[in-house]
Design a protein around this motif. Structure first.
Motif, PDB file in Angstrom:
ATOM      1  N   UNK A  55       0.826  -1.200   0.000  1.00 60.44           N
ATOM      2  CA  UNK A  55       0.000   0.000   0.000  1.00 60.44           C
ATOM      3  C   UNK A  55       0.864   1.256   0.000  1.00 60.44           C
ATOM      4  N   UNK A  56       0.447   2.229  -0.798  1.00 62.17           N
ATOM      5  CA  UNK A  56       1.163   3.490  -0.854  1.00 62.17           C
ATOM      6  C   UNK A  56       0.399   4.574  -0.109  1.00 62.17           C
ATOM      7  N   UNK A  57      -0.815   4.305   0.215  1.00 61.81           N
ATOM      8  CA  UNK A  57      -1.656   5.272   0.890  1.00 61.81           C
ATOM      9  C   UNK A  57      -1.299   5.300   2.381  1.00 61.81           C
ATOM     10  N   UNK A  58      -0.936   6.464   2.927  1.00 64.90           N
ATOM     11  CA  UNK A  58      -0.559   6.540   4.341  1.00 64.90           C
ATOM     12  C   UNK A  58      -1.689   6.120   5.279  1.00 64.90           C
ATOM     13  N   UNK A  59      -2.929   6.345   4.885  1.00 66.44           N
ATOM     14  CA  UNK A  59      -4.053   5.950   5.721  1.00 66.44           C
ATOM     15  C   UNK A  59      -4.117   4.434   5.851  1.00 66.44           C
ATOM     16  N   UNK A  64      -3.195  -0.434   9.076  1.00 70.21           N
ATOM     17  CA  UNK A  64      -2.557  -1.738   9.240  1.00 70.21           C
ATOM     18  C   UNK A  64      -1.736  -1.786  10.526  1.00 70.21           C
ATOM     19  N   UNK A  65      -1.047  -0.704  10.841  1.00 67.46           N
ATOM     20  CA  UNK A  65      -0.296  -0.648  12.100  1.00 67.46           C
ATOM     21  C   UNK A  65      -1.233  -0.716  13.300  1.00 67.46           C
ATOM     22  N   UNK A  66      -2.347  -0.012  13.207  1.00 60.85           N
ATOM     23  CA  UNK A  66      -3.324  -0.026  14.294  1.00 60.85           C
ATOM     24  C   UNK A  66      -3.903  -1.425  14.489  1.00 60.85           C
ATOM     25  N   UNK A  67      -4.188  -2.116  13.404  1.00 54.34           N
ATOM     26  CA  UNK A  67      -4.712  -3.483  13.499  1.00 54.34           C
ATOM     27  C   UNK A  67      -3.695  -4.394  14.181  1.00 54.34           C
ATOM     28  N   UNK A  68      -2.432  -4.255  13.831  1.00 55.07           N
ATOM     29  CA  UNK A  68      -1.386  -5.074  14.445  1.00 55.07           C
ATOM     30  C   UNK A  68      -1.309  -4.804  15.942  1.00 55.07           C
ATOM     31  N   UNK A  69      -1.394  -3.540  16.343  1.00 55.91           N
ATOM     32  CA  UNK A  69      -1.361  -3.194  17.771  1.00 55.91           C
ATOM     33  C   UNK A  69      -2.562  -3.780  18.506  1.00 55.91           C
ATOM     34  N   UNK A  70      -3.729  -3.679  17.891  1.00 59.97           N
ATOM     35  CA  UNK A  70      -4.948  -4.190  18.523  1.00 59.97           C
ATOM     36  C   UNK A  70      -4.878  -5.708  18.672  1.00 59.97           C
TER      37      UNK A  70
END
Length: 101
Positions: A55-59, A64-70
């Protein structure tokens, strides 16, 4: 001859589907933008059409980072829940000694 008419009919139906769903408009806009671009970058279509891959979109990356943290937090909470359940089981009377039964 009959086969040719059937093929033409299928093509017309598919073309109608592409027009109705907006695919033709989207592709036309992308190709016009590419035509008007002074330098033709290799990743132009990938950028405008959102090709699969990294993905190139920062959102998207942030989500994806938030999902990994959750997911990590979820695992921690599950383990904590198991410990609390085991601790609680020590203080609960066995089933046969409960009052009111």
């Amino acid at each position: 001859m009959v086969n040719s008419k059937a093929d033409n009919s299928k093509r017309e139906q598919f073309r109608h589907y592409l027009e109705k769903s907006g695919v033709m408009d989207t592709l036309t806009k992308v190709f016009v933008a590419l035509y008007e671009e002074p330098k033709k970058p290799n990743s132009f279509l990938k950028h405008y059409l959102g090709a699969a891959g990294a993905p190139e979109n920062p959102t998207v990356e942030a989500l994806q980072l938030e999902v990994a943290k959750v997911k990590k937090k979820y695992k921690v909470v599950l383990e904590e829940n198991k410990r609390f359940q085991a601790k609680l089981a020590q203080y609960e009377p066995p089933q046969e000694e409960k009052w009111g039964e």
